[in-house]
Write an enzyme that holds these catalytic residues in place. Structure first.
Site, PDB file in Angstrom:
ATOM      1  N   ASN A   8       0.875  -1.174   0.000  1.00 24.57           N
ATOM      2  CA  ASN A   8       0.000   0.000   0.000  1.00 24.57           C
ATOM      3  C   ASN A   8       0.909   1.220   0.000  1.00 24.57           C
ATOM      4  OD1 ASN A   8      -1.886   1.969   0.381  1.00 24.57           O
ATOM      5  ND2 ASN A   8      -2.785   1.086   2.249  1.00 24.57           N
ATOM      6  N   ARG A  90      -2.281  -2.123  -3.750  1.00 20.58           N
ATOM      7  CA  ARG A  90      -3.570  -1.477  -3.576  1.00 20.58           C
ATOM      8  C   ARG A  90      -3.576  -0.223  -4.456  1.00 20.58           C
ATOM      9  NH1 ARG A  90      -5.243   2.788   0.900  1.00 20.58           N
ATOM     10  NH2 ARG A  90      -7.444   2.878   0.394  1.00 20.58           N
TER      11      ARG A  90
END
Ligand code: ADP
Length: 400
Positions: A8, A90
């Site tokens: 992320n 992500r």
């Protein structure tokens, strides 16, 4: 055994988890913070929970990935970078382009950057993370997992706003939703816990964290969700307003002498929600503590938060014509028995019966309703990183 990484990346941070697949065992987790800013710091926790931390300059995402790979070897978490067969990233906005996770090609890198107009702070950083891994770990398959793609199954009556239709046609103005990876993970887990086929259930997933959203999942597909064109819409959140009447935007801009609409959106993103109402904090633990001490504004923030959840759950029960289960997840949903109780007491009209002992002391992912409750209520710990790792593994195998 394959090692798969879930990433992320934010504009100044990169969080990771490394999994052994298909065992789904977490081998390491950590983050690099303050990328490109003074005081960059890396933290890595291994399987045994031992923490390594170091402050060292990290000028950009490529340097962050280089440092991470060096430290994973140094800490004997990987022996050789080739062991990492896939990296899942992500990505916040997938627009209407990405209806599911994909193996990233050069075109996708460009596309993810082009979608930045829907997530100006996030998509460029997500793209930078993808590029850095593709350069430094070329043997690993790169996969993009979008926050929005789970909601691409919404029917048009749930994603089209009541505004001129050309805005949708020309500029993609519609509901995209967010938190899709979390809603997908916890609803699949709920189906496992219920022992019923995912495709036959009506589920309402309440992801209550700093950012909060609720999702109605019908027959294994997202059917409606509370976040909108961006994650600003829907429930009252830590610092985000959730739904407001758009005409207050122009009114308050005039009062504050703001001429740039984006500045107003920033206020609604960062100065509203629990923080704005209470004037105390965006953190639910502070709100609960202050409300218990008799602070009226903290109590009001709490009441509004709970009322919003009750409102959305009722709406989704009405839209789906019932619900088999309601799921609580994320920081507040997983950890706050009082919030779950306050919401569930107001849902007694659905025939929900709370198992108070299970609600107060849930044992992992479990039911917090009684066996004779008309709607099951579950507490499930979300795991977006594991969902990402599963997508990477599935797509990598499909490609071979
Ligand atoms: P993010 O959206 O940033 O991932 P989290 O899912 O970690 O956030 O949720 C953060 C929120 O969870 C904060 O408001 C925090 O106060 C709340 N929270 C964490 N633990 C508890 C608890 N025991 N009781 C109430 N709220 C909690």
């Amino acid at each position: 055994m394959e090692k798969i990484m879930a990433i992320n990346s934010g504009s100044s941070s990169l969080k990771f988890k490394l999994f052994a697949m298909p065992a789904e065992k977490e081998l390491a987790a950590g983050q690099i913070e303050r990328i490109g800013i003074d005081g960059s710091r890396v933290t890595i926790k291994n399987q045994a929970g031992e923490k390594y931390t170091e402050e060292t300059p990290v000028p950009d995402h490529k340097a962050a990935v280089g440092l991470l790979m060096k430290l994973l070897r140094q800490l004997s978490i990987v022996t050789n970078p080739e062991e990492i067969t896939g990296v899942g990233h992500r990505v916040v906005a997938g627009g209407e382009v990405y209806k599911q996770s994909v193996i990233v090609s050069d075109d996708d890198v460009a596309q993810i950057k082009a979608l930045a107009e829907y997530a100006p702070l996030h998509n460029p950083a997500n793209g930078a993370g993808i590029q850095a891994f593709r350069e430094l770990l070329p043997q690993a398959v790169s996969v993009a997992v979008f926050d929005t793609s789970f909601h691409q199954t919404l029917p048009p009556e749930n994603y089209i706003y009541s505004v001129p239709y050309e805005w949708y046609e020309k500029w993609g103005v519609r509901r995209y939703g967010a938190h899709g990876t979390s809603h997908r993970y916890v609803t699949q887990r709920a189906a496992d816990l219920l022992g019923k086929p995912y495709e036959q259930l009506k589920l309402i997933s309440c992801h209550l964290g700093n950012g909060s959203s609720i999702c109605a999942v019908q027959n294994g597909q997202s059917f409606d969700t509370s976040m909108g064109f961006t994650p600003l819409a829907g429930l009252t959140m830590g610092t985000r307003s959730g739904d407001v009447d758009p005409s207050l935007v122009g009114f308050v801009m005039d009062k504050l002498g703001i001429t740039n609409g984006n500045e107003m959106v920033t206020l609604l993103n960062h100065e509203a929600g629990l923080k704005g109402i209470s004037g105390i904090s965006s953190d639910m633990r502070d709100i609960l503590a202050q409300a218990a001490d008799g602070n009226d504004r903290a109590q009001l923030a709490l009441d509004i938060f709970v009322r919003n959840i009750v409102r959305y759950v009722g709406q989704y029960v009405a839209e789906m014509g019932g619900a088999d289960a309601i799921i609580f997840t994320a920081g507040i949903g997983e950890n706050s028995a009082p919030i779950r109780r306050l919401v569930l007491e107001r849902l007694a009209y659905l025939g929900i019966k709370i198992d108070s002992a299970a609600n107060e002391h849930p044992d992992g992912d479990c039911a917090i309703s009684t066996a004779d409750s008309a709607v099951a209520v579950l507490r499930v710990k979300t795991n977006e990183e594991l969902m990402i790792a599963r997508d990477v593994q599935r797509l990598a195998h499909e490609a071979h």
